[in-house]
Design a protein around this motif. Structure first.
Motif, mmCIF file in Angstrom:
data_model
loop_
_atom_site.group_PDB
_atom_site.id
_atom_site.type_symbol
_atom_site.label_atom_id
_atom_site.label_comp_id
_atom_site.label_asym_id
_atom_site.label_seq_id
_atom_site.Cartn_x
_atom_site.Cartn_y
_atom_site.Cartn_z
ATOM 1 N N ASP A 139 -4.476 -85.258 41.206
ATOM 2 C CA ASP A 139 -4.659 -84.466 39.989
ATOM 3 C C ASP A 139 -4.831 -83.012 40.408
ATOM 4 O OD1 ASP A 139 -5.277 -83.602 37.395
ATOM 5 O OD2 ASP A 139 -6.234 -85.511 36.935
ATOM 6 N N PHE A 140 -3.785 -82.230 40.248
ATOM 7 C CA PHE A 140 -3.774 -80.854 40.762
ATOM 8 C C PHE A 140 -3.822 -79.866 39.599
ATOM 9 C CE2 PHE A 140 -1.791 -76.943 42.222
ATOM 10 C CZ PHE A 140 -2.400 -76.741 43.452
ATOM 11 N N THR A 141 -4.765 -78.928 39.654
ATOM 12 C CA THR A 141 -4.888 -77.895 38.623
ATOM 13 C C THR A 141 -4.299 -76.591 39.126
ATOM 14 O OG1 THR A 141 -6.897 -78.913 37.733
ATOM 15 C CG2 THR A 141 -6.480 -76.617 37.149
ATOM 16 N N GLN A 163 3.894 -71.464 44.822
ATOM 17 C CA GLN A 163 2.485 -71.594 45.190
ATOM 18 C C GLN A 163 1.908 -72.925 44.705
ATOM 19 O OE1 GLN A 163 1.662 -67.763 43.244
ATOM 20 N NE2 GLN A 163 0.628 -67.149 45.129
ATOM 21 N N VAL A 164 2.316 -73.352 43.499
ATOM 22 C CA VAL A 164 1.843 -74.634 42.981
ATOM 23 C C VAL A 164 2.371 -75.771 43.839
ATOM 24 C CG1 VAL A 164 1.876 -76.220 41.016
ATOM 25 C CG2 VAL A 164 1.655 -73.763 40.623
ATOM 26 N N LEU A 165 3.659 -75.742 44.158
ATOM 27 C CA LEU A 165 4.261 -76.795 44.980
ATOM 28 C C LEU A 165 3.621 -76.854 46.359
ATOM 29 C CD1 LEU A 165 8.022 -76.265 44.052
ATOM 30 C CD2 LEU A 165 6.523 -78.098 43.255
ATOM 31 N N GLU A 166 3.330 -75.701 46.922
ATOM 32 C CA GLU A 166 2.687 -75.667 48.238
ATOM 33 C C GLU A 166 1.282 -76.256 48.159
ATOM 34 O OE1 GLU A 166 2.143 -75.195 52.236
ATOM 35 O OE2 GLU A 166 3.994 -75.041 51.065
ATOM 36 N N GLY A 167 0.556 -75.946 47.080
ATOM 37 C CA GLY A 167 -0.782 -76.505 46.918
ATOM 38 C C GLY A 167 -0.764 -78.013 46.793
ATOM 39 N N ILE A 188 -1.567 -83.544 49.241
ATOM 40 C CA ILE A 188 -1.021 -84.859 49.576
ATOM 41 C C ILE A 188 -1.035 -85.073 51.083
ATOM 42 C CG2 ILE A 188 1.031 -86.323 49.504
ATOM 43 C CD1 ILE A 188 1.772 -85.028 46.852
ATOM 44 N N GLU A 189 -0.661 -84.034 51.836
ATOM 45 C CA GLU A 189 -0.646 -84.157 53.300
ATOM 46 C C GLU A 189 -2.034 -84.495 53.837
ATOM 47 O OE1 GLU A 189 0.214 -81.422 57.280
ATOM 48 O OE2 GLU A 189 0.827 -80.691 55.308
ATOM 49 N N ALA A 190 -3.058 -83.836 53.309
ATOM 50 C CA ALA A 190 -4.427 -84.096 53.771
ATOM 51 C C ALA A 190 -4.839 -85.529 53.481
ATOM 52 C CB ALA A 190 -5.391 -83.109 53.105
ATOM 53 N N GLU A 191 -4.498 -86.026 52.282
ATOM 54 C CA GLU A 191 -4.858 -87.398 51.924
ATOM 55 C C GLU A 191 -4.060 -88.404 52.750
ATOM 56 O OE1 GLU A 191 -7.033 -90.328 49.760
ATOM 57 O OE2 GLU A 191 -7.301 -88.171 50.134
#
Length: 199
Positions: free
Chosen positions: A33-35, A44-48, A53-56
Motif C-alpha cells: 500500500d503505497f502513498t 518518483q512514484v514508480l521508484e518508491g 517491494i525490493e526491501a520486502e
C-alpha cells in the motif's frame, strides 16, 4: 497476507512447557500500500514502489513474494496513471522482473489529483456537477444501493471464477461498489479535466 504457519506446543504430562510458532509458507502474500506524495512525478512514484517491494522481497527470502500493489494519495502523477493505466501497470511489473522471487499479482492506481478534490465540488460547470454526483454516491448509502439493481443482470452473467473466491467482483456488495465508484470517479474526472484544459 502475512506469515502463515503452525504453532508447536511442547508439553510435559498435562502441562504446557513451551509454545513456538513455525513459519511454513513458501509463498508470502503481501499488500504493498503505497502513498504517493503531492509533488511526486510518475518516475518518483514508480521508484518508491520498487524500493518498497525490493526491501520486502529481500526480507522474506527464500520465499516467493506475491504482492498486490495499491497506489494512493493526491499526487501530480495522478493524471498520467489514469490516462495510461496499462502502461504504468506494465512498468511496475517490468521493474520487478529482475527479482526471481517476486510476482506482482495486481496493480491498482487509486490516486487523486494533486489539487484539493473539494475545489472540484465547488465548480459551477458540468465538471462540478459530476464531481458532486460522485460525492453523493460515495457518502449516501441509499443512493449507492439504488445502483445495485442496475448491475444485477451483469452480475448474473459473470463466470464463477470472477464472481467468487478471493478478489472476486462482488457487484451486489455496497462496499465493493463504493470502491468501484471511486475508481470510476478518478478516471472520469481526470479525462474531463484533461479535455477542458486542452480546449
Amino acid at each position: 497476507t502475512g506469515a502463515k504457519g503452525a504453532t508447536l506446543i511442547h508439553t510435559t504430562g498435562q502441562r504446557i512447557t513451551h509454545i513456538e510458532h513455525r513459519e511454513l509458507d513458501v509463498v508470502r502474500f503481501w499488500a504493498c500500500d503505497f502513498t504517493a506524495l503531492p509533488s511526486q512525478e510518475t518516475e518518483q512514484v514508480l521508484e518508491g514502489i520498487s524500493v518498497r517491494i525490493e526491501a520486502e522481497a529481500r526480507r522474506v527470502l527464500p520465499r516467493l513474494l506475491a504482492c498486490r500493489v495499491i497506489v494512493r494519495g493526491g499526487t501530480r502523477a495522478h493524471r498520467a496513471f489514469q490516462l495510461e493505466t496499462e502502461r504504468y501497470e506494465a512498468e511496475v511489473r517490468s521493474r520487478m522482473a529482475e527479482f526471481a522471487n517476486v510476482w506482482v499479482q495486481s496493480v491498482h492506481f487509486r490516486t487523486q489529483p494533486e489539487a484539493d478534490p473539494q475545489l472540484l465540488l465547488g465548480r459551477g460547470d458540468a465538471i462540478g456537477q459530476i464531481a458532486r454526483r460522485f460525492a453523493r454516491l460515495q457518502s449516501d448509502d441509499a443512493e449507492l444501493s439504488a445502483l445495485l439493481p442496475i448491475f444485477e443482470e451483469l452480475r448474473a452473467k459473470l463466470p464463477s471464477e470472477v464472481s467468487s473466491g478471493q478478489g472476486a467482483v462482488r457487484l451486489n456488495d455496497p462496499d465493493c461498489l463504493r470502491e468501484a465508484v471511486g475508481d470510476v470517479q478518478a478516471a472520469v474526472l481526470t479525462r474531463l479535466l484533461d479535455v477542458h484544459e486542452s480546449a
